[in-house]
Design a protein around this motif. Structure first.
Motif, PDB file in Angstrom:
ATOM      1  N   ALA A   1       0.800  -1.107   0.076  1.00  0.00           N
ATOM      2  CA  ALA A   1      -0.171   0.025  -0.023  1.00  0.00           C
ATOM      3  C   ALA A   1       0.654   1.216   0.158  1.00  0.00           C
ATOM      4  N   ARG A   2       1.982   1.222   0.746  1.00  0.00           N
ATOM      5  CA  ARG A   2       2.873   2.266   0.921  1.00  0.00           C
ATOM      6  C   ARG A   2       3.396   2.624  -0.673  1.00  0.00           C
TER       7      ARG A   2
ATOM      8  N   LEU B   1       1.104   4.214  -3.080  1.00  0.00           N
ATOM      9  CA  LEU B   1       0.820   5.551  -2.754  1.00  0.00           C
ATOM     10  C   LEU B   1       2.249   6.550  -3.076  1.00  0.00           C
TER      11      LEU B   1
ATOM     12  N   ALA C   1      -4.951   1.351   1.066  1.00  0.00           N
ATOM     13  CA  ALA C   1      -4.467   2.473   0.577  1.00  0.00           C
ATOM     14  C   ALA C   1      -5.483   3.240  -0.163  1.00  0.00           C
TER      15      ALA C   1
END
Length: 534
Positions: A42-43, A46, A76
């Motif tokens: 998810a990081r 992003l 996210a």
């Protein structure tokens, strides 16, 4: 109030981290792994500059990475998009353009398609599952590197995902499902024991459950039934077990149930259930299936005879047949045990399901009648970028919003709903309506026929005539005239197929759904061969 990303965070915080989350052959992703890996993914997404509700498409066969990609998107606040891995490059490109996808996650076997699409969409980010070339980020690197802690992010119950459905005609359409509606629909299922009213209550229930479910989705995760069953089990603290084979193999499924102690199998109607039963009939007692508690199906007709056969081998089972669509989950349910049965195509109405007349009226609830099967909330928002189709399927009647996917049904005196057929597949022959599912089920009850597909072909006299493709049981000699006489017991004469052709296999997608366009081509070729002079 429900957000699926929040639910994954809450569940990961209370389940033992060593508990299995995803099993794929010898590979196991524990709950601790799933939480950390999806947080890292998810990081990474992003960090590519993707903004809330922008789309991430997943082009993959059944694999732990498919589930991890999907969960990472939910965390996210990105919108996952399912891609049929059997699509051509042009078809994939259409979905990417239609959804304005920013990131494509693909398995390495689809690298040629991904490379071609990158040329068409220069700003498209790529992530490769498996061996990557040309500097494209590897999925495994993103999942294993960086901060695996929970994201500092505020999510919303309306965070969506797109469920693309091919339908019966035209281009794929993206159905927009808010996460809160997905969860509400999941909790309506009659086999759900706990219906918590808050996230804290849900987490407490998960923590207290030492023996959560273990689901084995037999169908592709790229289809709504497969990913929905997986999400439902995981956010209850359970496990998803994925088959290794590239094609459905009933022997592999039963062996996997026995090896990994699956408690639930999800499949798609007789296209899956019939070969599963045949495998058990051929070698009864071969597999230890004592862990299995529930078999469920959605999307295709599941005949009474096949259900009875499965219960003959596993009399302790509960069989759950779900009537639903990409646009409307849980229209009806048929629960069968050794002590309770409903006829083929008959369902108990869900509480918010109604019939809509052809002129658009809601028919009185509980009274016998016929109409389009419809339901109110929880519902999708509609079709992405298609207000005309949205207005056609999602209608406000007397102040209430309904989804009307196109199924025609009949309410009987006992209050049960009989599914007659799909409105988009109706055959009009000589002014009479014929629903293909009704004829297909009658054919499958004929001794010597394993499976059947029915289509309409143009005819100068009748407008359209009914024609069938069937696969025949190997040890039974097929007799077309006898088959027609048999189905006349259940069907009016105009519904009996004019011609029945035996073929080695029927044109079905890997989900089990019929490809009627291909079937028409096959029948046209066969009809041409029959008409050629000898």
């Amino acid at each position: 109030m429900w957000n699926l990303g929040d639910m994954f965070d809450a569940v990961a915080a209370v389940v033992p981290p060593e508990r299995q989350a995803v099993v794929h052959g010898d590979r196991v992703v524990t709950w601790g792994d799933l939480d950390r890996r999806t947080n890292r993914l998810a990081r990474s997404f992003l960090a590519m500059g993707l903004l809330p509700h922008e789309c991430v498409a997943i082009l993959s066969r059944n694999d732990p990475a498919y589930i991890e990609s999907f969960v990472a998107c939910l965390k996210a606040r990105l919108c996952p998009v399912n891609i049929n891995y059997r699509y051509t490059t042009d078809e994939i490109g259409y979905v990417l353009a239609d959804s304005t996808t920013r990131l494509l996650i693909y398995q390495s076997e689809f690298a040629p398609q991904a490379s071609a699409l990158k040329g068409r969409f220069p700003s498209l980010h790529l992530v490769c599952i498996g061996h990557a070339e040309g500097g494209i980020p590897r999925f495994e690197d993103l999942a294993e590197q960086g901060d695996g802690g929970r994201l500092a992010i505020t999510r919303d119950p309306s965070d969506p995902f797109l469920l693309y459905t091919g339908g019966t005609t035209g281009r794929p359409k993206g159905v927009i499902w808010p996460g809160k509606a997905v969860r509400s629909a999941q909790m309506e299922a009659p086999v759900v024991r706990h219906r918590p009213t808050s996230l804290d209550e849900h987490a407490a229930n998960v923590k207290a459950n030492a023996s959560p479910g273990r689901v084995l989705p037999a169908c592709p995760l790229m289809h709504g039934a497969g990913i929905n069953a997986t999400l439902s089990e995981l956010i209850s603290g359970g496990t998803s077990i994925i088959l290794e084979g590239r094609r459905f193999d009933p022997q592999e499924l039963w062996a996997t149930v026995a090896r990994h102690k699956a408690s639930r199998v999800l499949m798609v109607g007789d296209a899956f259930a019939r070969p599963l039963l045949q495998a058990l009939d051929a070698a009864p007692g071969t597999f230890d299936l004592s862990s299995l508690q529930l078999m469920s199906s959605a999307g295709l007709m599941w005949s009474l005879e096949v259900k009875q056969g499965l219960l003959r081998h596993m009399p302790w089972l509960t069989l759950l047949d779900v009537l639903g669509a990409s646009e409307a989950a849980g229209l009806g349910y048929a629960i069968m045990t050794k002590d309770r049965a409903l006829p083929t195509g008959r369902f108990d109405l869900a509480p918010l399901t109604v019939l809509i007349s052809e002129d658009g009226r809601v028919l009185p609830k509980g009274r016998p009648g016929e109409g389009f099967v419809a339901r109110s909330y929880p519902l999708p928002l509609g079709y992405l970028g298609d207000p005309t189709k949205t207005a056609e399927v999602f209608r406000v009647i007397d102040g209430e919003r309904y989804a009307i996917p196109g199924d025609w049904g009949r309410i009987h005196e006992d209050g049960t709903l009989e599914l007659i057929g799909r409105g988009s597949l109706v055959i009009n022959t000589g002014g009479e309506k014929v629903f293909v599912e009704e004829v297909e089920e009658a054919l499958k009850r004929v001794t010597g026929i394993d499976d059947a597909m029915v289509i309409g072909l143009p005819d100068a006299t009748w407008g359209t005539v009914v024609v069938a493709l069937v696969t025949a049981t190997s040890h039974v000699e097929f007799n077309e005239a006898r088959a027609k006489e048999t189905v006349r017991v259940d069907l009016a004469p105009y519904k009996v197929p004019r011609s029945i052709f035996v073929v080695p296999t029927l044109p079905r997608a890997e989900s089990g759904k019929s490809d009627y366009a291909r079937a028409r081509g096959i029948v046209a070729d066969l009809m041409g061969q029959v008409r050629q002079p000898q």
